[in-house]
Design a protein around this motif. Structure first.
Motif, PDB file in Angstrom:
ATOM      1  N   HIS A 257     -33.176  -6.384  27.413  1.00 14.17           N
ATOM      2  CA  HIS A 257     -33.431  -5.222  28.270  1.00 14.17           C
ATOM      3  C   HIS A 257     -32.205  -4.322  28.402  1.00 14.17           C
ATOM      4  N   CYS A 267     -41.314  -0.869  26.954  1.00 12.24           N
ATOM      5  CA  CYS A 267     -40.978  -2.290  26.890  1.00 12.24           C
ATOM      6  C   CYS A 267     -41.948  -3.090  27.769  1.00 12.24           C
ATOM      7  N   CYS A 269     -41.225  -4.869  30.096  1.00 13.66           N
ATOM      8  CA  CYS A 269     -40.739  -4.855  31.482  1.00 13.66           C
ATOM      9  C   CYS A 269     -41.176  -3.594  32.211  1.00 13.66           C
ATOM     10  N   ARG A 271     -40.178  -0.464  31.443  1.00 14.12           N
ATOM     11  CA  ARG A 271     -39.277   0.670  31.232  1.00 14.12           C
ATOM     12  C   ARG A 271     -39.308   1.088  29.771  1.00 14.12           C
ATOM     13  N   CYS A 274     -35.683  -0.153  25.962  1.00 11.64           N
ATOM     14  CA  CYS A 274     -34.955  -1.429  25.934  1.00 11.64           C
ATOM     15  C   CYS A 274     -34.783  -1.875  24.471  1.00 11.64           C
TER      16      CYS A 274
END
Ligand SMILES: [Zn+2]
Length: 418
Positions: A257, A267, A269, A271, A274
């Motif tokens: 990340h 990504c 996650c 966001r 990454c």
């Protein structure tokens, strides 16, 4: 009230446990040697070593094997050659399990590190709630314990590798983005479901891969060693001066990340930009086999190695799209590795997981990028290499981690009944 005599007895008990651990670890790390050699190398006296070795033999952790040709300098040997000792622990099961987005892998070793059981089960964790993955994990663990029970009836521990943030000292997953798990009390649930009283620990998969590389990989024992593992996500196991770097809360090493491309691809996650969104499995498939990517991603009967095999086949047949994609993949890989090398100045960076399979194409590109971007002259000497361990390095790291409990305190294994 605790008396002075009781305190003294407790101190002596603690010292004996430490000395048991000292002898066992010496035999593990340095290999077979005589009682006399153990005494010299540990600084303990011969009578103490004999007593400690007798206890380790009673616990089934050490055994006598043959005789030694050890010499004391050039002095002629007098009397019988000494008996050699080696790690036994053949009855002890050390269980490592990796739960990933599309696969559960289990490796069971005995205390000496001999593999006694391996099993791989495809999974679709991303498309199902944690309870279903939990059911698969329990079934695989039970299957492994049943399979090894006759040979290794004593379970040292179970260590589960998960691609997520694991709170230090806890058995709960705080956040596993690619599994869509948040605040899952995995250790407690697995213990309850199995209904057995065995130590269970949960750790980040890349940390355990890093442990496996540090203990048994090609660069074993290298004090500053970084392992970057390509799975659905990308994880990092960072060893600094011989210790795995965990950070203040146990969340260190989340190299996947690192933000490397503003407004880059999304990504897991949530966001954008990454590193793992650029060099993870999904990105590899979309870039290198664009016509197959959607089908491969949707097929939960395939493990990550099956999917990467499609890329390798195309590359071997010199498919222009695939080769250009691997070139780009190698550049992004090198960009991220150079950040890690500039930060940690390791002697070596090992690429594990699927990076191993595409190494012939991406490694030279990533290596050139690293030489270009590493700032310190020494950092330019850092070795970048593909892992020699198989896909299951996190599971193997789990088994090694489970064994650590016995090496730290051999008295956790009961004396054998004869
Ligand atoms: Zn991310």
């Amino acid at each position: 009230m605790t008396t002075a005599l009781q305190m003294q007895a407790a101190d002596q008990g603690g010292m004996r446990r430490n000395n048991l651990a000292l002898v066992l670890r010496l035999l593990h790390d340095k290999g077979p040697r005589s009682r006399a050699a153990v005494a010299v190398e540990t600084g303990l006296n011969k009578a103490t070593v004999s007593s400690l070795v007798a206890e380790l033999i009673d616990r089934g952790l050490v055994r006598e094997v043959g005789t030694s040709t050890e010499r004391n300098g050039d002095a002629p040997r007098l009397g019988r050659p000494p008996t050699l000792l080696e790690i036994d622990g053949r009855n002890v099961a050390c269980v490592g399990i990796e739960v990933n987005v599309d696969v559960i892998e289990v490796v069971v070793t005995d205390l000496a590190g001999r593999r006694v059981f391996e099993h791989v089960r495809p999974l679709d964790a991303a498309g199902h709630p944690p309870s279903r993955t939990m059911g698969s994990l329990t079934a695989v663990t039970r299957h492994a314990l049943d399979a090894v029970h006759d040979r290794c009836p004593t379970v040292a521990g179970i260590s589960v590798a998960v691609p997520g943030l694991i709170h230090a000292g806890d058995r709960a997953i705080t956040f596993a983005p690619n599994l869509h798990w948040r605040d899952v009390d995995l250790g407690v649930r697995l213990a309850t479901d199995l209904g057995i009283n065995v130590p269970i620990s949960i750790d980040n998969d890349a940390n355990l891969s890093g442990l496996a590389e540090y203990r048994v990989g090609e660069f074993a024992g290298t004090p500053n060693l970084i392992t970057v593992t390509g799975q659905t996500g990308v994880g990092g196991g960072i060893v600094v001066e011989g210790r795995l770097l965990r950070g203040a809360s146990g969340f260190g090493g989340e190299v996947g990340h690192m933000h490397v491309l503003p407004d880059g691809p999304e990504c897991g996650c949530g966001r954008r930009g990454c590193w793992e969104a650029l060099v993870g499995l999904k990105s590899l498939l979309r870039r290198a086999v664009p016509d197959l990517a959607a089908t491969l991603e949707a097929d939960d009967s395939l493990g990550p190695d099956d999917k990467v095999a499609r890329v390798v086949t195309r590359a071997q047949s010199s498919d222009a799209v695939t080769l250009a994609a691997l070139h780009e993949h190698g550049r992004w890989l090198g960009d991220g590795v150079s950040i890690l090398v500039n930060l940690f100045d390791p002697e070596a960076v090992v690429l594990g997981g699927f990076f191993r399979d595409i190494a012939p194409w991406v490694l030279p590109i990533a290596d050139a990028r690293l030489r270009e971007l590493a700032i310190a002259p020494h950092a330019r000497q850092c070795r970048l290499a593909a892992s020699t361990l198989a896909f299951s390095s996190a599971a193997l790291g789990g088994a090694l981690h489970a064994a650590e409990r016995v090496f730290d305190d051999p008295a956790v294994i009961d004396v054998r009944r004869t």
